[in-house]
Design a protein around this motif. Structure first.
Motif, PDB file in Angstrom:
ATOM      1  N   GLY A 259      17.330  57.288   2.797  1.00 42.93           N
ATOM      2  CA  GLY A 259      17.519  58.685   3.482  1.00 42.93           C
ATOM      3  C   GLY A 259      16.523  59.686   2.789  1.00 42.93           C
ATOM      4  N   ALA A 260      16.596  59.780   1.548  1.00 40.86           N
ATOM      5  CA  ALA A 260      15.767  60.616   0.722  1.00 40.86           C
ATOM      6  C   ALA A 260      14.294  60.282   0.820  1.00 40.86           C
ATOM      7  CB  ALA A 260      15.874  60.615  -0.712  1.00 40.86           C
ATOM      8  N   CYS A 261      13.888  59.032   1.117  1.00 43.30           N
ATOM      9  CA  CYS A 261      12.687  58.599   1.239  1.00 43.30           C
ATOM     10  C   CYS A 261      11.927  59.170   2.730  1.00 43.30           C
ATOM     11  CB  CYS A 261      12.399  57.099   1.204  1.00 43.30           C
ATOM     12  SG  CYS A 261      12.607  56.511  -0.659  1.00 43.30           S
ATOM     13  N   VAL A 262      12.894  58.861   3.757  1.00 43.80           N
ATOM     14  CA  VAL A 262      12.569  58.936   5.160  1.00 43.80           C
ATOM     15  C   VAL A 262      12.386  60.792   4.899  1.00 43.80           C
ATOM     16  CG1 VAL A 262      13.471  59.367   7.382  1.00 43.80           C
ATOM     17  CG2 VAL A 262      13.930  57.222   6.179  1.00 43.80           C
ATOM     18  N   GLY A 263      12.966  61.276   4.293  1.00 40.69           N
ATOM     19  CA  GLY A 263      13.180  62.867   4.440  1.00 40.69           C
ATOM     20  C   GLY A 263      11.787  63.189   4.036  1.00 40.69           C
ATOM     21  N   LEU A 264      10.786  62.654   3.393  1.00 43.78           N
ATOM     22  CA  LEU A 264       9.525  62.994   2.724  1.00 43.78           C
ATOM     23  C   LEU A 264       8.613  62.988   4.057  1.00 43.78           C
ATOM     24  CD1 LEU A 264       9.119  60.878  -0.574  1.00 43.78           C
ATOM     25  CD2 LEU A 264       9.884  63.068  -0.280  1.00 43.78           C
ATOM     26  N   PHE A 265       8.895  62.402   5.163  1.00 42.18           N
ATOM     27  CA  PHE A 265       8.102  62.558   6.267  1.00 42.18           C
ATOM     28  C   PHE A 265       8.706  63.736   7.138  1.00 42.18           C
ATOM     29  CE2 PHE A 265       7.870  58.482   4.340  1.00 42.18           C
ATOM     30  CZ  PHE A 265       6.532  58.234   4.459  1.00 42.18           C
ATOM     31  N   VAL A 266       9.550  64.266   7.148  1.00 41.34           N
ATOM     32  CA  VAL A 266       9.874  65.460   8.056  1.00 41.34           C
ATOM     33  C   VAL A 266       9.070  66.705   7.678  1.00 41.34           C
ATOM     34  CG1 VAL A 266      11.906  66.987   8.457  1.00 41.34           C
ATOM     35  CG2 VAL A 266      12.221  64.680   8.059  1.00 41.34           C
ATOM     36  N   LYS A 267       8.607  67.178   8.855  1.00 37.84           N
ATOM     37  CA  LYS A 267       8.033  68.280   8.949  1.00 37.84           C
ATOM     38  C   LYS A 267       8.832  69.498   9.685  1.00 37.84           C
ATOM     39  CE  LYS A 267       3.755  65.866   8.759  1.00 37.84           C
ATOM     40  NZ  LYS A 267       2.297  65.486   9.386  1.00 37.84           N
ATOM     41  N   GLU A 268       8.362  70.767   9.432  1.00 37.52           N
ATOM     42  CA  GLU A 268       8.961  72.023   9.877  1.00 37.52           C
ATOM     43  C   GLU A 268       8.052  72.126  11.398  1.00 37.52           C
ATOM     44  OE1 GLU A 268      11.114  76.349   9.297  1.00 37.52           O
ATOM     45  OE2 GLU A 268       9.747  75.388   7.731  1.00 37.52           O
ATOM     46  N   GLY A 269       8.748  72.157  12.457  1.00 33.13           N
ATOM     47  CA  GLY A 269       7.957  72.434  13.683  1.00 33.13           C
ATOM     48  C   GLY A 269       8.308  74.048  13.892  1.00 33.13           C
ATOM     49  N   SER A 270       7.465  74.239  15.298  1.00 35.15           N
ATOM     50  CA  SER A 270       7.482  75.661  15.493  1.00 35.15           C
ATOM     51  C   SER A 270       8.379  76.174  16.571  1.00 35.15           C
ATOM     52  CB  SER A 270       6.236  76.010  15.914  1.00 35.15           C
ATOM     53  OG  SER A 270       5.975  75.303  17.244  1.00 35.15           O
ATOM     54  N   GLY A 271       9.313  75.183  16.896  1.00 26.01           N
ATOM     55  CA  GLY A 271      10.192  75.306  18.149  1.00 26.01           C
ATOM     56  C   GLY A 271       9.536  75.178  19.368  1.00 26.01           C
ATOM     57  N   ARG A 272       8.483  74.942  19.375  1.00 23.96           N
ATOM     58  CA  ARG A 272       7.605  74.795  20.926  1.00 23.96           C
ATOM     59  C   ARG A 272       6.398  74.320  20.647  1.00 23.96           C
ATOM     60  NH1 ARG A 272       7.167  78.101  26.182  1.00 23.96           N
ATOM     61  NH2 ARG A 272       9.032  79.242  25.458  1.00 23.96           N
ATOM     62  N   GLU A 273       6.337  72.755  21.191  1.00 23.13           N
ATOM     63  CA  GLU A 273       5.038  71.804  21.046  1.00 23.13           C
ATOM     64  C   GLU A 273       4.633  71.699  22.306  1.00 23.13           C
ATOM     65  OE1 GLU A 273       5.264  68.113  18.690  1.00 23.13           O
ATOM     66  OE2 GLU A 273       6.762  69.058  17.480  1.00 23.13           O
ATOM     67  N   ILE A 274       5.234  71.994  23.431  1.00 25.55           N
ATOM     68  CA  ILE A 274       5.265  71.693  24.885  1.00 25.55           C
ATOM     69  C   ILE A 274       5.069  72.742  25.563  1.00 25.55           C
ATOM     70  CG2 ILE A 274       5.304  70.267  26.828  1.00 25.55           C
ATOM     71  CD1 ILE A 274       6.382  67.991  25.090  1.00 25.55           C
ATOM     72  N   TRP A 275       4.194  73.160  26.481  1.00 27.28           N
ATOM     73  CA  TRP A 275       4.059  74.528  27.423  1.00 27.28           C
ATOM     74  C   TRP A 275       4.127  73.916  28.683  1.00 27.28           C
ATOM     75  CZ3 TRP A 275       4.516  79.276  25.578  1.00 27.28           C
ATOM     76  CH2 TRP A 275       4.304  79.683  24.156  1.00 27.28           C
ATOM     77  N   LEU A 276       5.073  74.467  29.438  1.00 32.26           N
ATOM     78  CA  LEU A 276       5.132  74.152  30.770  1.00 32.26           C
ATOM     79  C   LEU A 276       4.509  75.474  31.859  1.00 32.26           C
ATOM     80  CD1 LEU A 276       8.851  72.695  30.969  1.00 32.26           C
ATOM     81  CD2 LEU A 276       6.608  71.345  30.783  1.00 32.26           C
ATOM     82  N   GLU A 277       4.182  75.021  33.035  1.00 33.11           N
ATOM     83  CA  GLU A 277       3.676  76.075  33.823  1.00 33.11           C
ATOM     84  C   GLU A 277       4.843  77.286  34.151  1.00 33.11           C
ATOM     85  OE1 GLU A 277       1.621  76.336  38.210  1.00 33.11           O
ATOM     86  OE2 GLU A 277       1.726  74.635  37.319  1.00 33.11           O
ATOM     87  N   GLY A 278       4.474  78.421  33.973  1.00 33.61           N
ATOM     88  CA  GLY A 278       5.296  79.481  33.885  1.00 33.61           C
ATOM     89  C   GLY A 278       6.019  80.100  32.929  1.00 33.61           C
ATOM     90  N   ASP A 279       5.638  79.339  31.731  1.00 35.80           N
ATOM     91  CA  ASP A 279       6.077  79.961  30.508  1.00 35.80           C
ATOM     92  C   ASP A 279       5.279  80.940  30.106  1.00 35.80           C
ATOM     93  OD1 ASP A 279       7.895  77.778  30.157  1.00 35.80           O
ATOM     94  OD2 ASP A 279       6.721  76.633  28.719  1.00 35.80           O
ATOM     95  N   ASP A 280       5.974  82.187  29.485  1.00 38.76           N
ATOM     96  CA  ASP A 280       5.215  83.319  29.014  1.00 38.76           C
ATOM     97  C   ASP A 280       5.439  83.486  27.595  1.00 38.76           C
ATOM     98  OD1 ASP A 280       3.913  85.512  29.041  1.00 38.76           O
ATOM     99  OD2 ASP A 280       5.561  86.869  29.914  1.00 38.76           O
ATOM    100  N   ASP A 281       4.219  83.661  26.916  1.00 37.56           N
ATOM    101  CA  ASP A 281       4.408  83.986  25.476  1.00 37.56           C
ATOM    102  C   ASP A 281       3.452  85.129  25.090  1.00 37.56           C
ATOM    103  OD1 ASP A 281       3.420  82.564  22.127  1.00 37.56           O
ATOM    104  OD2 ASP A 281       5.334  83.518  22.825  1.00 37.56           O
ATOM    105  N   GLY A 282       3.332  86.077  25.819  1.00 34.58           N
ATOM    106  CA  GLY A 282       2.397  87.362  25.822  1.00 34.58           C
ATOM    107  C   GLY A 282       1.241  87.270  26.644  1.00 34.58           C
ATOM    108  N   GLU A 283       0.836  85.848  27.126  1.00 34.97           N
ATOM    109  CA  GLU A 283      -0.093  85.635  27.934  1.00 34.97           C
ATOM    110  C   GLU A 283      -0.063  84.486  28.854  1.00 34.97           C
ATOM    111  OE1 GLU A 283      -2.547  83.115  24.553  1.00 34.97           O
ATOM    112  OE2 GLU A 283      -3.615  84.991  25.302  1.00 34.97           O
ATOM    113  N   SER A 284      -0.561  84.505  29.728  1.00 39.62           N
ATOM    114  CA  SER A 284      -0.380  83.330  30.939  1.00 39.62           C
ATOM    115  C   SER A 284      -0.893  82.098  30.168  1.00 39.62           C
ATOM    116  CB  SER A 284      -1.272  83.602  32.049  1.00 39.62           C
ATOM    117  OG  SER A 284      -1.119  82.539  33.007  1.00 39.62           O
ATOM    118  N   LYS A 285      -0.052  80.937  30.454  1.00 42.18           N
ATOM    119  CA  LYS A 285      -0.426  79.958  29.815  1.00 42.18           C
ATOM    120  C   LYS A 285      -0.157  78.581  30.758  1.00 42.18           C
ATOM    121  CE  LYS A 285       0.766  80.831  25.072  1.00 42.18           C
ATOM    122  NZ  LYS A 285      -0.752  80.698  24.143  1.00 42.18           N
ATOM    123  N   SER A 286      -1.197  77.442  31.087  1.00 44.34           N
ATOM    124  CA  SER A 286      -0.804  76.633  31.716  1.00 44.34           C
ATOM    125  C   SER A 286      -0.248  75.396  30.683  1.00 44.34           C
ATOM    126  CB  SER A 286      -2.160  76.042  32.301  1.00 44.34           C
ATOM    127  OG  SER A 286      -3.265  75.762  31.218  1.00 44.34           O
TER     128      SER A 286
END
Length: 562
Positions: free
Chosen positions: A531-558
C-alpha cells in the motif's frame, strides 16, 4: 477578483465556516464509532459465551467473520447509497437518517443475540443500511468549498472517530456483563437484582452497552431531523419540515430563557418567520441564489436541471489509483483493529499448560505465541489509549505537517509508518509481566509497550486517513458524481475491510495453533508495504477533470476532457 499577492488569513479552527453544521455532522459521526468500538472491548467474550467449548483460535476466526459481516454488507450497498444521496428524490440527509436507524437496530439485535448466526445477521443488517461515512464526506466538501479550509474540515470525521474510540471501549468494558462486573448492584441478593439477580442481564449479559449505544444513535437521528441542512443542489431548495420545526423549537426555547427582551418587531405569522430564516441561513450553502429581487421571502425559482456525469466516465486514472491506495489502507487498518482486540483478549502462553502442547518454550524472534489475556475493562482502556493519542496528534501535529508538506507528501510518508507498527506488535507477548499466566498481563513494561505500538500506528492513521479522504474527494472528475464517488470509495473500503479481518482472523488462529502468534501481523506488514508503494503514484486532483455542456465556472465552457 482577489489580488494574487493578497495574503490569506491564517486558517484556524475558529475560522471554519458553518460551524453549526459541522458540529451536527460531528455529533452524528460520533455515535457510530462509539457503537462499533464499544463492541470490540467485549466481542471476544460474547463470542466465547455462545460456545464456551471453542478454543481461542476458533474465537479469533469468528471475530474476523463478525467484523467482516458489517463491511461485507456495506460493500454491497455503499454505491447504491451514494447514488441515492446524489438523487433529488432521496438526498444526503435522508440517507444519513436511514443509516443511523439501521445501526441502532443492528446494535440492539447484536446485544440480545444468543447465537453466533443471529449476531452475524444483525451485523449484516447494520452494514446494509449504513452508507453514512461517504455521504458525510460529501456534505463536508459541499459545506466547505474553499481548499484552504479542507485540511481541517476533513480532519473532523477522523477526529470524531478517535473521540468515539476513546469513549466506546470504556463504555463497553464498563457495561458488559453487569451481573459479574457489579454483583453488589445487579447480582443475586443485590440492590436491584432480587434473589437471582437481574433476569434480563443474566440472559443477555452483553445487551446493556448496546442499549446505551442505541440511545446515542436515536439522539443523533433527532439532531439530524431538527438541525442538519440538506446540501444536495436541488433538494436543499425544497421545504424541510423537520428543519423548520427545529428552528421553531430553538426560537421558543430562546424566548423562554429570557432572551426576548430585545423587543423584536411583530411578525405576520410563525411559519413565514421560519421560512424566511431558513432562506437566509441556507444561502451560504448555495453557489448562486435562485431567489429573485421581486419575489417575497422564502420564494425560490425552480433550479435548472443539471447534467450528471455518466457512471462509466467516473473512472479516470487518478480515481482508480486513489481508490486502490484507499482500499489497501482500509484493509490493513481495519484488519489491525480486529487483530488488536483479539490479541489483547487471547490467553497468555502458560508453560504449565502450553498451547499448542508441542510449544514448550518461547523463542525469539519467530517461535512464540499467546496474547495478553486482558479482561474487557482493560481492553477498553487499551483501545481508548489509541483514540486519545489520535486526538492529540490530530489537533497538534497534523495541521502543521499538512500545511508544511502538503496533503500528498504527508499521506505518502504516513503510509510507511504502518509496517513498523505491525512488525513489533506481536512482541508484546514477550514483554515480562508482573503477574504469572494464566492471569492477565500487567505492569509498567506491558503498558509502556502497548502505548509505544499505538503511538506509531495511530500517528500513521492520523496522518493517512484525512489525507486519503481529501485525495478521494479531489480526484472526483465532476461535482455531479461526488456523492457517488464517495459511495464507491466506501464500497471499496468495505470490500477490503471484509476480506482483511476474515483472512487476518484465520491467520491469527493458525499462528496460535502452530506457536507463531506473529504470523497474521507480519503478513499485514507486507500488505501495508504494498500500500505504501501504491501511494507513491497517487496525485491530488482539482475536483473537476471533466466539463459538461451547461457547466459554469465564471465563463461559458463546452465539454472538454483534460
Amino acid at each position: 477578483m482577489r489580488p494574487s499577492d493578497a495574503k490569506e488569513p491564517k486558517v484556524t479552527w475558529r475560522a471554519l465556516p458553518r460551524k453549526d453544521q459541522l458540529l451536527l455532522l460531528t455529533l452524528t459521526r460520533l455515535s457510530e464509532p462509539l457503537t462499533q468500538s464499544s463492541l470490540q472491548s467485549y466481542m471476544f467474550y460474547q463470542l466465547k459465551s455462545f460456545d464456551p467449548s471453542l478454543p481461542d483460535s476458533a474465537i479469533s476466526a469468528q471475530a474476523g467473520m463478525m467484523q467482516s459481516a458489517f463491511t461485507a454488507a456495506q460493500f454491497l450497498t455503499a454505491i447504491a447509497w451514494g447514488r441515492a444521496a446524489d438523487s433529488e428524490y432521496m438526498g444526503r440527509k435522508n440517507v444519513i437518517m436511514i443509516g443511523l436507524l439501521g445501526t441502532s437496530i443492528s446494535a440492539l439485535g447484536f446485544g440480545f443475540s444468543r447465537h453466533f448466526a443471529t449476531a452475524v445477521a444483525f451485523r449484516l443488517v447494520g452494514g446494509a443500511l449504513n452508507g453514512n461515512v461517504g455521504v458525510m464526506r460529501t456534505m463536508i466538501s459541499e459545506i466547505i468549498k474553499e481548499r484552504r479550509y479542507q485540511s481541517r474540515a476533513f480532519m473532523i470525521l477522523p477526529m470524531t472517530f478517535n473521540i468515539g474510540v476513546i469513549i466506546g471501549p470504556v463504555l463497553g468494558g464498563l457495561l458488559a456483563d453487569p451481573i459479574n462486573s457489579y454483583p453488589q448492584l445487579f447480582g443475586p441478593n443485590s440492590r436491584f437484582g432480587g434473589t437471582d439477580g437481574v433476569g434480563w442481564m443474566r440472559t443477555w449479559p452483553y445487551a446493556l452497552p448496546n442499549i446505551v449505544s442505541a440511545m446515542f444513535l436515536f439522539t443523533a437521528v433527532l439532531c439530524v431531523i431538527l438541525g442538519l441542512e440538506e446540501t444536495h443542489e436541488v433538494r436543499r431548495q425544497k421545504r424541510d419540515r423537520g428543519l423548520h420545526f427545529g428552528r421553531f423549537l430553538k426560537r421558543v426555547i430562546t424566548c423562554r430563557l429570557g432572551r426576548a427582551e430585545h423587543q423584536y418587531s411583530s411578525l405576520p405569522n410563525t411559519s413565514s418567520f421560519i421560512s424566511d430564516a431558513y432562506e437566509i441561513e441556507d444561502v451560504e450553502l448555495q453557489n448562486n441564489s435562485s431567489s429573485h429581487p421581486d419575489q417575497g421571502p422564502g420564494v425560490t425559482s425552480k433550479p435548472p436541471s443539471k447534467q450528471r456525469l455518466p457512471f462509466s466516465r467516473i473512472w479516470t486514472r487518478n480515481v482508480i489509483t486513489t481508490l486502490i491506495s484507499h482500499g489497501i489502507m482500509a484493509m490493513h487498518v481495519g484488519t489491525f483493529s480486529n487483530l488488536w482486540f483479539v490479541f489483547l483478549s487471547t490467553s497468555r502462553w502458560d508453560p504449565a499448560h502450553p498451547s499448542p502442547p508441542s510449544h514448550t518454550a518461547q523463542r525469539f524472534p519467530v517461535n512464540f505465541t499467546g496474547g495478553l489475556g486482558l479482561p474487557p475493562a482493560k481492553i477498553g482502556l487499551a483501545l481508548s489509549i489509541l483514540g486519545f493519542i489520535g486526538i492529540v496528534l490530530q489537533v497538534s501535529l497534523y495541521p502543521y505537517l499538512s500545511g508544511t508538506w502538503g496533503t500528498v507528501r504527508t499521506y505518502r510518508g504516513s503510509l510507511f509508518l504502518f509496517p513498523l507498527a505491525y512488525l513489533v506488535t506481536p512482541y508484546l507477548a514477550l514483554i515480562p509481566s508482573t503477574t504469572s499466566p494464566p492471569n492477565a498481563a500487567s505492569g509498567i513494561a506491558i503498558w509502556a509497550g502497548i502505548v509505544a505500538v499505538l503511538i506509531v500506528q495511530v500517528m500513521a492513521r492520523t496522518f493517512a486517513l484525512p489525507g486519503g479522504v481529501i485525495l478521494v474527494n479531489n480526484s472526483c472528475p465532476h461535482p455531479s458524481v461526488l456523492g457517488t464517488l464517495h459511495g464507491v470509495a466506501q464500497s471499496v473500503s468495505s470490500a477490503t475491510r471484509t476480506i482483511g479481518p476474515i483472512v487476518g482472523g484465520l491467520l491469527l488462529g493458525l499462528g496460535l495453533d502452530i506457536g507463531k502468534v506473529g504470523l497474521a501481523f507480519w503478513v499485514l506488514m507486507g500488505v501495508a508495504m504494498v500500500g505504501a508503494c501504491v501511494g507513491l503514484f497517487v496525485k491530488e486532483g482539482s475536483g473537476r477533470e471533466i466539463w459538461l455542456e451547461g457547466d459554469d465556472d465564471g465563463e461559458s465552457k463546452s465539454e472538454s476532457v483534460r
